[in-house]
Design an enzyme around this catalytic site. Structure first.
Site, PDB file in Angstrom:
ATOM      1  N   ASP A  82     -44.350 -69.918   6.714  1.00  0.00           N
ATOM      2  CA  ASP A  82     -43.953 -68.701   7.436  1.00  0.00           C
ATOM      3  C   ASP A  82     -43.756 -68.928   8.936  1.00  0.00           C
ATOM      4  O   ASP A  82     -44.388 -69.813   9.534  1.00  0.00           O
ATOM      5  CB  ASP A  82     -45.006 -67.606   7.224  1.00  0.00           C
ATOM      6  N   TYR A 298     -39.451 -60.867   7.834  1.00  0.00           N
ATOM      7  CA  TYR A 298     -40.866 -61.249   7.840  1.00  0.00           C
ATOM      8  C   TYR A 298     -41.737 -60.090   8.306  1.00  0.00           C
ATOM      9  O   TYR A 298     -41.430 -59.418   9.290  1.00  0.00           O
ATOM     10  CB  TYR A 298     -41.074 -62.465   8.736  1.00  0.00           C
TER      11      TYR A 298
END
Length: 689
Positions: A82, A298
């Site tokens: 991420d 995200y």
């Protein structure tokens, strides 16, 4: 044959990305972190410049073995965890386990899991940013130093199984400080006067404002009487009319914090549930013919910035759907986050509307996606225009004021309004067309007594908002922090608001006495600032930890020697053990309170605490209906004779039979209202507000 290996955190993410990259890429999951500090010991060498001792996480051996096996076969390895500090740290740990060169440009990041975004990220690989890794390491080590030093003291002096952490202790403090405000609050009397006025065929209300052109407080009945006695008859005059046009702008797209708050208010989701669903929407949803696509960007971000392409697509959609006048003319794209140059949480394509996506999503996924989509699209719409009017209604120097509001142009409000605004400012209140000098007639003058109210207890949404406003923690820490203080039984939820438990207050008082910095808001905020500076390359992480630990270890030594042992007595259950006859006591377990024998460990008898609702079981007519909780903490109703009787209902039986079909009636919740309905047929009674 795949000669490129890509490593991500989760299988869902791996599955989505592999479809985009094609046969030359093998995408596998690390299943989150693969290395961490050991659980069995501190894992930080305070004598060697705070060097962390990382080990492979228990149970991750087979995962690491598989990663190494695939890495040996690959010509090139990409680390695609991420795009935040946590993700950067995972990439660094993977590079260490796989013995990759530090100088290698093998890190790829993308803010959304769509074909274009993923493919583009592989054109621009970079090296691991050690400043971000160091910021995450510093946070992890700080939390370990605090937890592994304070917790054993609490175990010894208070109760086994307790913990205290940097962010959780401040969150607990907020709840306790608010509770103390409520306890110490002394209500004060005050009054208001509301008048109902008639003009021709129209009626409107106005509130007392001024006496003799000055604000006049109505503290008691005598003050009210002074005003009402000064009134002479029912004729009043309009002495001032103030008309204004008011512009209301839409809210920015969601950050992590605002998403958690709005999902709590509008959808009744807990922060953890919101983040779980958002992760699913981010990692990819199977859209059948369209393939697997990440539907949102995200979800851990403190930025409200959006990309130019996303803005253009949204504006095109608004123009086509609503017309050019509904498109925002604002140039600003929102603020950049404190942590990274992430975008806000938004749909990866405005053209994937909630209605179009409904068939591919679960009910809760769809509700959250709809919230994110509408908030984002509304943020790119024109502001609402409101016509406001304030009327002063006067007699004998006694002034009442009426405020009215009508919506001239709905703008973004056509699509979306923030939950906090729903109850107050968005209702239209039309006043009759009046001008200065017009005469109106009072039909009612009604004084009302009031008392000031204490500040409300924190809801989960409000606690998240306060943590963010105080700059305590980060987008990724809000949900786990709130989870922790509940799991430790430091706070409990009553009517969706947090109340500290006796245990929570005892722990807080000890931490406050012996570790004042840990519960100090300013200290915690300053520490977050230092972590940001580490991420920006402006501070050395070892120095930050050293400066903290040098004073902290003295606090630990003082607590070990001076903290008095506190005995927490178990609450009597009011009945005796059916096994040995000893008194039963109430204990707190992982899933809430239960009864246990006070003769433990000699007698290990335990019983669930059963809450009856005063209704006989409608199935067997012998047992009582009792309130129970599912594994997901949802309340349901069953028979006290279970398993002999398997009666079960999600809705609360009311103890009456349906007059139409004679099945049992239940109380069904409908938002903030409830309604008695039949469990079998279409019979229903009036909604109870």
């Amino acid at each position: 044959m795949a000669d490129n290996l890509v490593i991500v955190e989760s299988p869902a993410k791996a599955k989505t990305i592999e479809k985009y990259l094609g046969k030359r890429y093998k995408v596998i999951a690390s299943m989150g972190h693969v290395r961490d500090l050991p659980r069995s010991q501190m894992g930080v060498d305070t004598e060697d410049n705070y060097e962390p001792k990382y080990i492979t996480i228990r149970g991750k051996g087979p995962v690491v073995k598989d990663l190494k096996k695939h890495a040996k076969k690959a010509k090139k390895i990409f680390l695609a965890s991420d795009p935040d500090r946590e993700g950067e740290a995972i990439a660094w740990h993977l590079s260490k386990i796989l013995e990759l060169e530090d100088s290698k440009e093998n890190r790829v990041v993308f803010n959304e899991i769509t074909k274009d975004a993923v493919k583009d990220s592989f054109k621009h690989p970079r090296g691991i940013e050690m400043d971000l890794v160091d910021a995450q390491q510093a946070r992890r080590i700080l939390d370990r130093l605090v937890g592994y030093n304070i917790s054993p003291v609490l175990w010894k002096k208070v109760k086994k199984g307790l913990s205290a952490g940097r962010v959780q202790s401040v969150a607990l403090r907020l709840v306790i400080d608010r509770e103390n405000e409520i306890r110490n609050f002394k209500p004060e009397e005050y009054w208001s006067i509301e008048g109902e006025f008639r003009y021709k065929k129209s009626k409107f209300t106005a509130k007392f404002l001024h006496y003799k052109n000055k604000p006049y407080k109505l503290n008691n009945k005598d003050d009210v009487q002074r005003i009402t006695e000064a009134l002479n008859g029912d004729q009043f005059e309009i002495t001032n009319v103030n008309r204004k046009e008011k512009t209301r702008y839409p809210a920015h797209p969601f950050t992590t914090s605002t998403l958690q708050q709005e999902a709590a208010r509008k959808l009744n989701f807990k922060a953890r549930k919101t983040m779980m669903l958002a992760q699913q929407l981010y990692e990819g949803i199977d859209l059948k013919r369209q393939g697997t696509v990440g539907l949102i960007t995200y979800m851990r971000t403190d930025s409200t910035r959006i990309s130019t392409s996303a803005k253009s697509e949204a504006q095109q959609y608004i123009n086509d759907k609503y017309g050019e006048q509904y498109v925002s003319q604002r140039k600003s794209s929102g603020k950049q986050g404190d942590q990274d140059a992430h975008e806000a949480i938004r749909p990866t394509s405005t053209m994937r509307t909630p209605d179009d996506m409904k068939a591919f999503l679960t009910r809760d996924q769809h509700r959250l996606y709809k919230l994110i989509w509408e908030r984002f699209v509304a943020s790119q719409m024109a502001p609402a225009i409101l016509d406001t009017v304030a009327l002063d209604v006067t007699q004998n120097d006694i002034k009442f004021r009426a405020n009215g509001q009508t919506i001239k142009f709905k703008g973004f409000m056509t699509l979306y309004v923030e939950a906090k605004d729903d109850k107050e400012n968005d209702k239209e209140n039309k006043l009759p067309q009046l001008d200065k000098g017009d005469k109106v007639t009072a039909t009612k003058i009604e004084p009302a007594q009031h008392f000031t109210q204490p500040p409300p207890r924190y809801t989960e949404a409000r606690l998240v908002k306060t943590l963010e406003e105080l700059k305590i923690g980060r987008p990724s820490t809000y949900a786990p922090t709130i989870d922790t203080i509940q799991k430790r039984n430091y706070v409990k939820l009553e009517s969706k608001r947090f109340i500290p438990t006796e245990l929570g207050e005892i722990v807080y008082e000890q931490v406050k006495e012996y570790f004042p910095e840990i519960i100090d808001v300013e200290f915690t905020v300053n520490m977050e600032t230092l972590l940001d500076k580490i991420a920006e390359g402006d501070m050395n992480w070892r120095k930050v930890i050293g400066d903290f630990y040098n004073s902290f270890k003295q606090d630990v030594e003082r607590a070990e020697s001076e903290m008095e042992k506190i005995e927490i007595k178990d609450e009597p259950a009011g009945e005796d053990c059916e096994v040995c006859g000893s008194p039963m006591v109430i204990k707190m377990g992982r899933y809430g309170k239960f009864m246990a024998c006070s003769n433990f460990p000699d007698c290990r008898n335990t019983k669930a605490i059963v809450k009856t609702i005063g209704v006989t079981c409608p199935k067997c007519n012998e047992g009582d209906v009792v309130e129970r909780k599912s594994k997901k903490n949802r309340i349901f109703y069953g028979c006290s004779r279970y398993p002999e009787c398997d009666f079960i209902s999600w809705d609360k039986p009311v103890g009456r039979d349906c007059p139409k079909c004679h099945h049992y009636l239940v109380n069904k919740k409908k938002g903030k209202s409830s309604q008695v309905v039949c469990s079998n047929c279409d019979y229903e009674e009036e909604v109870q507000k």
